[in-house]
Design a protein around this motif. Structure first.
Motif, mmCIF file in Angstrom:
data_model
loop_
_atom_site.group_PDB
_atom_site.id
_atom_site.type_symbol
_atom_site.label_atom_id
_atom_site.label_comp_id
_atom_site.label_asym_id
_atom_site.label_seq_id
_atom_site.Cartn_x
_atom_site.Cartn_y
_atom_site.Cartn_z
ATOM 1 N N SER A 110 -28.584 28.179 26.901
ATOM 2 C CA SER A 110 -27.198 28.463 26.888
ATOM 3 C C SER A 110 -27.040 29.928 26.937
ATOM 4 O O SER A 110 -26.127 30.361 25.943
ATOM 5 N N PRO A 111 -27.297 30.489 28.081
ATOM 6 C CA PRO A 111 -27.040 32.185 27.855
ATOM 7 C C PRO A 111 -25.682 32.397 28.147
ATOM 8 O O PRO A 111 -25.093 31.717 28.967
ATOM 9 N N ARG A 112 -25.258 33.472 27.478
ATOM 10 C CA ARG A 112 -24.247 34.058 27.889
ATOM 11 C C ARG A 112 -24.300 35.419 28.763
ATOM 12 O O ARG A 112 -25.344 36.062 28.603
ATOM 13 N N LEU A 113 -23.630 35.503 29.800
ATOM 14 C CA LEU A 113 -23.723 36.683 30.789
ATOM 15 C C LEU A 113 -22.969 37.794 30.479
ATOM 16 O O LEU A 113 -21.604 37.593 30.293
ATOM 17 N N ASP A 114 -23.444 38.918 30.536
ATOM 18 C CA ASP A 114 -22.837 40.230 30.296
ATOM 19 C C ASP A 114 -23.170 41.266 31.396
ATOM 20 O O ASP A 114 -24.302 41.824 31.588
ATOM 21 N N HIS A 115 -22.262 41.719 32.450
ATOM 22 C CA HIS A 115 -22.544 42.621 33.442
ATOM 23 C C HIS A 115 -22.009 43.773 32.782
ATOM 24 O O HIS A 115 -20.919 44.275 33.468
ATOM 25 N N ARG A 116 -22.612 44.563 32.125
ATOM 26 C CA ARG A 116 -22.184 45.880 31.536
ATOM 27 C C ARG A 116 -21.579 46.855 32.137
ATOM 28 O O ARG A 116 -20.371 47.331 31.983
#
Length: 140
Positions: free
Chosen positions: A113-119
């Protein structure tokens, strides 16, 4: 592991020091140099199709995904609470974003269950870096 994060970032804004694993996607062909794709991002289908059309794409992604599917259970078994996997390209808008989305979906399909972060996706382009007269054509 209580927190799995998949992130994209721009090398032009610095590598994320908190990343456990970091992958450089600048070997893939760059949508930035296609006028019709430049204003889009790795979230757009046209950009994804362009990137995934690179001859190196399928094998590279398959190997990265296989590595992650091997390592993540080992991190879990070792009691690692947080794992951050970072994908970078020059501007953090195209290749790294597309690959992060693709890998996150692959990991979801495998039961994670990854969380996405497009910094850096929302950051304004750094034109002085991406478009300088001496810049190589590998910027994002």
């Amino acid at each position: 592991m209580s927190e799995l994060t998949i992130m994209s970032f721009a090398y032009s804004r610095g590598e994320p020091p908190e990343a456990n694993l970091l992958f450089d996607m600048r070997f893939l062909r760059n949508p930035h140099w296609q006028e019709h794709l430049r204003p889009l991002s790795g979230l757009d289908d046209a950009v994804g199709a362009y990137i995934s059309g690179d001859a190196a794409y399928a094998e590279a992604l398959a190997r990265i995904e296989a590595l992650l599917l091997t390592l993540l259970p080992l991190y879990q078994a070792d009691g690692k609470e947080r794992v951050r996997i970072a994908f970078g390209c020059t501007g953090g808008r195209h290749r790294s974003v597309h690959v992060a989305e693709h890998v996150a979906q692959r990991l979801r399909d495998a039961g994670f269950s990854p969380r996405l972060d497009h910094r850096d996706l929302a950051a304004p382009p750094r034109d002085g870096i991406a478009r300088s007269a001496g810049a190589r054509q590998d910027g994002c």
